[in-house]
Scaffold this motif. Structure first.
Motif, PDB file in Angstrom:
ATOM      1  N   GLU A  30      10.768   1.445   9.723  1.00  0.00           N
ATOM      2  CA  GLU A  30      10.038   1.825   8.917  1.00  0.00           C
ATOM      3  C   GLU A  30       9.268   1.196   7.733  1.00  0.00           C
ATOM      4  O   GLU A  30       9.911   0.457   7.016  1.00  0.00           O
ATOM      5  CB  GLU A  30      11.028   3.197   8.519  1.00  0.00           C
ATOM      6  N   GLN A  31       7.993   1.259   7.509  1.00  0.00           N
ATOM      7  CA  GLN A  31       7.488   0.479   6.530  1.00  0.00           C
ATOM      8  C   GLN A  31       6.344   1.373   5.940  1.00  0.00           C
ATOM      9  O   GLN A  31       5.903   2.251   6.498  1.00  0.00           O
ATOM     10  CB  GLN A  31       6.770  -0.644   7.108  1.00  0.00           C
ATOM     11  N   PRO A  32       5.913   1.021   4.646  1.00  0.00           N
ATOM     12  CA  PRO A  32       4.615   1.573   4.088  1.00  0.00           C
ATOM     13  C   PRO A  32       3.548   1.358   5.089  1.00  0.00           C
ATOM     14  O   PRO A  32       3.423   0.576   5.692  1.00  0.00           O
ATOM     15  CB  PRO A  32       4.479   0.895   2.735  1.00  0.00           C
ATOM     16  N   LYS A  33       2.806   2.499   4.931  1.00  0.00           N
ATOM     17  CA  LYS A  33       1.212   2.623   5.885  1.00  0.00           C
ATOM     18  C   LYS A  33       0.160   2.030   4.957  1.00  0.00           C
ATOM     19  O   LYS A  33      -0.083   2.233   3.842  1.00  0.00           O
ATOM     20  CB  LYS A  33       1.196   3.878   6.492  1.00  0.00           C
ATOM     21  N   VAL A  34      -0.795   1.677   5.685  1.00  0.00           N
ATOM     22  CA  VAL A  34      -2.217   1.429   5.194  1.00  0.00           C
ATOM     23  C   VAL A  34      -2.764   2.655   5.188  1.00  0.00           C
ATOM     24  O   VAL A  34      -3.197   3.292   5.895  1.00  0.00           O
ATOM     25  CB  VAL A  34      -2.931   0.592   6.068  1.00  0.00           C
ATOM     26  N   VAL A  35      -3.032   3.042   3.759  1.00  0.00           N
ATOM     27  CA  VAL A  35      -3.959   4.359   3.348  1.00  0.00           C
ATOM     28  C   VAL A  35      -4.947   3.940   2.658  1.00  0.00           C
ATOM     29  O   VAL A  35      -5.023   3.609   1.528  1.00  0.00           O
ATOM     30  CB  VAL A  35      -2.908   5.196   2.881  1.00  0.00           C
ATOM     31  N   GLN A  36      -6.385   4.609   3.289  1.00  0.00           N
ATOM     32  CA  GLN A  36      -7.600   4.350   2.294  1.00  0.00           C
ATOM     33  C   GLN A  36      -7.875   2.872   2.090  1.00  0.00           C
ATOM     34  O   GLN A  36      -8.271   2.640   0.894  1.00  0.00           O
ATOM     35  CB  GLN A  36      -7.532   5.184   1.175  1.00  0.00           C
ATOM     36  N   GLY A  37      -7.382   1.981   2.768  1.00  0.00           N
ATOM     37  CA  GLY A  37      -7.804   0.510   2.408  1.00  0.00           C
ATOM     38  C   GLY A  37      -6.744   0.111   1.664  1.00  0.00           C
ATOM     39  O   GLY A  37      -7.083  -1.277   1.214  1.00  0.00           O
ATOM     40  N   THR A  38      -5.663   0.563   1.453  1.00  0.00           N
ATOM     41  CA  THR A  38      -4.609  -0.089   0.474  1.00  0.00           C
ATOM     42  C   THR A  38      -3.253  -0.204   1.073  1.00  0.00           C
ATOM     43  O   THR A  38      -2.856   1.101   1.624  1.00  0.00           O
ATOM     44  CB  THR A  38      -4.585   0.612  -0.712  1.00  0.00           C
ATOM     45  N   LEU A  39      -2.366  -1.120   1.018  1.00  0.00           N
ATOM     46  CA  LEU A  39      -0.975  -0.932   1.422  1.00  0.00           C
ATOM     47  C   LEU A  39      -0.181  -1.527   0.024  1.00  0.00           C
ATOM     48  O   LEU A  39      -0.260  -2.537  -0.409  1.00  0.00           O
ATOM     49  CB  LEU A  39      -0.700  -2.077   2.526  1.00  0.00           C
ATOM     50  N   ASP A  40       0.562  -0.410  -0.417  1.00  0.00           N
ATOM     51  CA  ASP A  40       1.331  -0.576  -1.536  1.00  0.00           C
ATOM     52  C   ASP A  40       2.591  -1.083  -1.285  1.00  0.00           C
ATOM     53  O   ASP A  40       3.504  -0.402  -0.823  1.00  0.00           O
ATOM     54  CB  ASP A  40       1.233   0.783  -2.419  1.00  0.00           C
ATOM     55  N   LEU A  41       3.069  -2.306  -1.370  1.00  0.00           N
ATOM     56  CA  LEU A  41       4.342  -2.855  -0.946  1.00  0.00           C
ATOM     57  C   LEU A  41       5.408  -3.148  -2.427  1.00  0.00           C
ATOM     58  O   LEU A  41       6.168  -4.076  -2.289  1.00  0.00           O
ATOM     59  CB  LEU A  41       4.268  -4.252  -0.356  1.00  0.00           C
ATOM     60  N   ARG A  42       4.859  -2.729  -3.620  1.00  0.00           N
ATOM     61  CA  ARG A  42       5.471  -2.706  -4.743  1.00  0.00           C
ATOM     62  C   ARG A  42       6.966  -1.967  -4.919  1.00  0.00           C
ATOM     63  O   ARG A  42       6.962  -0.774  -4.259  1.00  0.00           O
ATOM     64  CB  ARG A  42       4.750  -2.306  -5.831  1.00  0.00           C
ATOM     65  N   GLY A  43       7.842  -2.515  -5.043  1.00  0.00           N
ATOM     66  CA  GLY A  43       9.353  -1.958  -4.634  1.00  0.00           C
ATOM     67  C   GLY A  43       9.853  -1.986  -3.461  1.00  0.00           C
ATOM     68  O   GLY A  43      10.872  -1.522  -2.953  1.00  0.00           O
ATOM     69  N   HIS A  44       8.969  -2.713  -2.455  1.00  0.00           N
ATOM     70  CA  HIS A  44       9.277  -2.554  -0.918  1.00  0.00           C
ATOM     71  C   HIS A  44      10.006  -4.108  -0.769  1.00  0.00           C
ATOM     72  O   HIS A  44       9.362  -4.893  -0.886  1.00  0.00           O
ATOM     73  CB  HIS A  44       8.311  -2.213   0.003  1.00  0.00           C
ATOM     74  N   PRO A  45      11.438  -4.190  -0.408  1.00  0.00           N
ATOM     75  CA  PRO A  45      11.868  -5.519  -0.068  1.00  0.00           C
ATOM     76  C   PRO A  45      11.272  -6.260   0.983  1.00  0.00           C
ATOM     77  O   PRO A  45      11.091  -5.695   2.215  1.00  0.00           O
ATOM     78  CB  PRO A  45      13.292  -4.990   0.108  1.00  0.00           C
ATOM     79  N   MET A  46      10.868  -7.406   0.782  1.00  0.00           N
ATOM     80  CA  MET A  46      10.291  -8.181   1.931  1.00  0.00           C
ATOM     81  C   MET A  46      11.228  -9.328   2.504  1.00  0.00           C
ATOM     82  O   MET A  46      12.045  -9.800   1.759  1.00  0.00           O
ATOM     83  CB  MET A  46       8.995  -8.964   1.218  1.00  0.00           C
ATOM     84  N   GLU A  47      11.623  -8.970   3.712  1.00  0.00           N
ATOM     85  CA  GLU A  47      12.630  -9.791   4.604  1.00  0.00           C
ATOM     86  C   GLU A  47      11.831 -11.024   5.161  1.00  0.00           C
ATOM     87  O   GLU A  47      10.763 -11.135   5.311  1.00  0.00           O
ATOM     88  CB  GLU A  47      13.191  -8.979   5.757  1.00  0.00           C
ATOM     89  N   ASP A  48      13.059 -12.108   5.336  1.00  0.00           N
ATOM     90  CA  ASP A  48      12.269 -13.394   5.816  1.00  0.00           C
ATOM     91  C   ASP A  48      12.799 -13.375   7.181  1.00  0.00           C
ATOM     92  O   ASP A  48      12.587 -14.437   7.766  1.00  0.00           O
ATOM     93  CB  ASP A  48      13.435 -14.343   5.035  1.00  0.00           C
ATOM     94  N   ARG A  49      12.990 -12.511   8.060  1.00  0.00           N
ATOM     95  CA  ARG A  49      13.274 -12.255   9.423  1.00  0.00           C
ATOM     96  C   ARG A  49      11.986 -11.380  10.102  1.00  0.00           C
ATOM     97  O   ARG A  49      11.747 -11.532  11.247  1.00  0.00           O
ATOM     98  CB  ARG A  49      14.656 -11.538   9.702  1.00  0.00           C
TER      99      ARG A  49
END
Length: 319
Positions: A30-49
């Motif tokens: 489950e991940q944030p979705k692209v909405v109205q041309g923007t993907l907000d990943l602030r506060g979303h942990p980015m994995e190295d896998r």
């Protein structure tokens, strides 16, 4: 009977295990979705896998080749929202569903301030030419998008490139594209991926190496079957098996990451021809082998019609 059941269970376990490993490697939680041309990943942990799919509603500017936010603001009246991945023809109302044309996609990715974090984009298939611009800098090119068919150069290619955030921690992505070869689909037709450099590198190289290994194994089996055919030329099934393995291998390296293009200087047209003909030849070879295994030697009207239709299609593609 017990032995057959054990073999079946073992085979099923291997297939399920391979499927699980593939999903664990390339699956997206489950991940944030692209909405109205923007993907907000602030506060979303980015994995190295695992990387993230950039699916959703992107900004799109038909009949425009835009490379900066200033140009995008000037063309705001032409802005559309278009779902990625997918054919871009709905963005035009006056083309009758044709996918010929040119335009620019835009996506803004908002990230946390991480000075030591490096990000990357994985671009799969964009028909039939593309230039990827991140925060005003060209990071990747496949062919040459242009406003006319005479000026543009089509190239089908998959590549991974770095994406560096600006001072506001925004990754502003513009994807210029043009398509004058395929009337059925154009633009970003395969999901793009975004993630840390470690995640993209892992998935990218795993995919490349896996395809090369599969292609090599298929060619080795084709070589072995070819030697067996030379020893016993009466076994025509071996010849059909050789071609089946060769064409199956070509379907692997002429699709996905287009490994074949890194080995041979193929243009867009010949790459597309090889892919189409390979997919067409695989079921034909399987049909020949199936007829041989069942002892069918009579060439009925259905079989002859299929052979003639396939031959005509091959001639049409090669012409």
């Amino acid at each position: 009977m017990v032995k057959k059941i054990i073999i079946f269970i073992t085979y099923l376990a291997l297939m399920l295990g391979a499927r699980w490993f593939w999903w664990d490697t390339f699956g997206t939680d489950e991940q944030p979705k692209v909405v109205q041309g923007t993907l907000d990943l602030r506060g979303h942990p980015m994995e190295d896998r695992h990387s993230l799919l950039l699916d959703g509603d992107w900004e799109f500017y038909p009949d425009r080749l835009i490379s900066s936010s200033r140009q995008a603001d000037e063309a705001d009246q032409d802005r559309r929202m278009i779902h990625v991945p997918g054919d871009w023809s709905p963005a035009w109302q006056d083309k009758g569903g044709s996918s010929f044309g040119y335009g620019t996609y835009r996506l803004r990715i908002l990230v946390d301030e991480e000075p030591d974090e490096h990000y990357k984009l994985w671009i799969k298939e964009i028909k039939a030419s593309s230039v990827v611009i991140v925060n005003g800098n060209i990071v990747g090119e496949a062919g040459k998008p242009a406003a006319s068919a005479k000026e543009y150069i089509p190239v089908i290619q998959s590549f991974a490139k770095n994406a560096v955030p600006n001072e506001q921690n925004v990754i502003d992505i513009f994807v210029q594209s043009a398509n004058y070869h395929d009337p059925t689909s154009g633009g970003i037709i395969e999901s793009m991926r975004f993630g840390t450099q470690a995640a993209i590198d892992f998935e990218w190289w795993y995919s490349i190496v896996f395809q090369v290994i599969v292609f090599t194994i298929l060619l080795l089996h084709a070589l072995y079957a070819g030697i067996m055919f030379l020893i016993n030329p009466r076994q025509k099934l071996l010849l059909a098996f050789v071609f089946l393995l060769i064409f199956a291998g070509l379907t692997v390296v002429s699709d996905h990451e287009y490994v074949l293009m890194s080995w041979f200087p193929l243009n867009y047209t010949w790459m597309l021809k090889i892919r189409i003909l390979s997919y067409l030849a695989v079921p034909f070879c399987m049909l020949l082998m199936g007829r041989g295994f069942t002892g069918q030697v009579r060439r009925g009207p259905v079989f002859l019609t299929y052979v003639v239709a396939s031959a005509l299609y091959w001639i049409f593609i090669l012409a």
